[in-house]
Design an enzyme around this catalytic site. Structure first.
Site, mmCIF file in Angstrom:
data_model
loop_
_atom_site.group_PDB
_atom_site.id
_atom_site.type_symbol
_atom_site.label_atom_id
_atom_site.label_comp_id
_atom_site.label_asym_id
_atom_site.label_seq_id
_atom_site.Cartn_x
_atom_site.Cartn_y
_atom_site.Cartn_z
ATOM 1 N N GLY A 32 60.834 46.595 43.250
ATOM 2 C CA GLY A 32 60.597 48.098 43.332
ATOM 3 C C GLY A 32 61.845 48.791 43.294
ATOM 4 C CG LEU A 33 62.156 52.778 41.273
ATOM 5 C CD1 LEU A 33 61.746 54.114 41.269
ATOM 6 C CD2 LEU A 33 63.386 52.495 40.214
ATOM 7 C CB SER A 34 67.346 51.588 45.219
ATOM 8 O OG SER A 34 68.093 52.072 46.326
ATOM 9 N N GLY A 35 65.092 52.214 47.357
ATOM 10 C CA GLY A 35 64.357 53.205 48.372
ATOM 11 C C GLY A 35 62.882 53.326 48.316
ATOM 12 C CB SER A 36 60.361 51.701 46.237
ATOM 13 O OG SER A 36 60.784 50.320 46.565
ATOM 14 N N GLY A 37 60.920 51.044 49.547
ATOM 15 C CA GLY A 37 60.351 50.548 50.759
ATOM 16 C C GLY A 37 60.186 49.072 51.029
ATOM 17 C CE LYS A 38 63.657 46.593 46.357
ATOM 18 N NZ LYS A 38 63.752 48.210 46.355
ATOM 19 C CB SER A 39 64.584 46.199 53.174
ATOM 20 O OG SER A 39 65.404 45.897 52.123
ATOM 21 C CB SER A 106 63.896 41.895 40.767
ATOM 22 O OG SER A 106 62.720 42.135 41.639
#
Ligand code: ADP
Length: 197
Positions: A32-39, A106
Site C-alpha cells: 500500500g501507499l506510504s502512510g496507508s497503515g501497513k506497519s 511494493s
C-alpha cells in the site's frame, strides 16, 4: 542456477521444522501507499500472534534498507532489486517455519507476482492496505509527502511514481472505515483458517 551448484539433500525438512514448531510457515505481504497503515497493522498482527504463541518475524523498510539493501535507492531498477532480495530472505524464513510479516510499499504488480512465485501460491498472503492517497497525504506520518510535493524526493510513490493496486489480493483492508484492531483481526482470522489447511 550455475550447473556446478547441486543442492545437498538435508535430512531435516520444512515439514519436520513445522511439526516441531506446531505451525505452518507463510508470508503475509502488506502492500500500500506510504502512510496507508501497513506497519501499524502489521505490528498489531504480530503482537496478537506473539500472544497466541506463534513464531513470527517482521521485515520492513527500516530493518532491510539499513542493512541488506543499504546499497539500493528508489529508482525502478533498485525497487525491483529491493523486493527481489526481500522475497529471497522471506523465503528462507518461511522455509524455517516462521510466519513472516513484510511491510513494503511494493508498488509494482509484477514484483509482487514474483514474490508470490518465489514463496509459492499456497504460502503467500497478499494484503492490500487500501487508503486513499489524500488520506495518506493528510496523515503524512514521516513528512515525506510534503517533501515529495516540494520536489525534494524524486520517484515518490503516489506523487511522481505509480502505485499499481492489487487486482485480487487475499485480503483487502480499508483503513478509512475500520480501526487498526479490526484490520488486525481480519488478518488473524484469515490466518487461523489458513493454518488449519
Ligand atoms: P505505512 O507503514 O503504510 O507507511 P504507517 O503504519 O507507518 O504506514 O502509518 C500509518 C499511520 O496512519 C499511523 O500513524 C497510524 O496510526 C495511522 N492510522 C490512522 N487510522 C488507521 C487505521 N485505521 N489503520 C492503520 N493506520 C491508521
Amino acid at each position: 542456477m550455475n550447473e556446478n551448484i547441486i543442492p545437498h539433500s538435508f535430512q531435516v525438512a520444512r515439514t519436520d521444522r513445522e511439526k516441531l514448531m506446531g505451525q505452518k510457515g507463510c508470508l503475509l505481504w502488506f502492500t500500500g501507499l506510504s502512510g496507508s497503515g501497513k506497519s501499524t497493522i502489521a505490528n498489531q498482527v504480530e503482537l496478537r500472534l506473539f500472544e497466541l504463541g506463534v513464531h513470527t518475524y517482521l521485515l520492513d523498510g527500516d530493518n532491510v534498507r539499513s542493512g541488506l539493501n543499504g546499497d539500493l535507492g528508489f529508482t525502478d531498477q533498485d525497487r525491483i532489486e529491493n523486493i527481489r532480495r526481500i522475497a529471497e530472505v522471506a523465503n528462507l524464513m518461511v522455509d524455517a517455519g516462521l510466519v513472516v510479516l513484510a511491510s513494503f510499499v511494493s508498488p509494482f504488480i509484477s514484483d509482487r507476482q514474483k514474490v508470490r512465485e518465489t514463496i509459492g501460491e499456497d504460502r503467500f498472503v497478499e494484503i492490500y492496505v487500501n487508503t486513499p492517497l489524500e488520506e495518506c497525504e493528510r496523515r503524512d506520518v514521516k513528512g515525506l509527502y510534503a517533501k515529495a510535493r516540494d520536489g525534494k524526493i524524486p520517484n515518490f510513490t503516489g506523487i511522481d511514481s505509480p502505485y499499481e493496486a492489487p487486482i485480487k489480493p487475499e485480503i483487502e483492508l480499508q483503513t478509512m472505515g475500520s480501526s487498526v484492531e479490526e484490520s488486525a483481526r481480519e488478518v488473524t482470522d484469515y490466518l487461523a483458517s489458513f493454518m488449519k489447511q
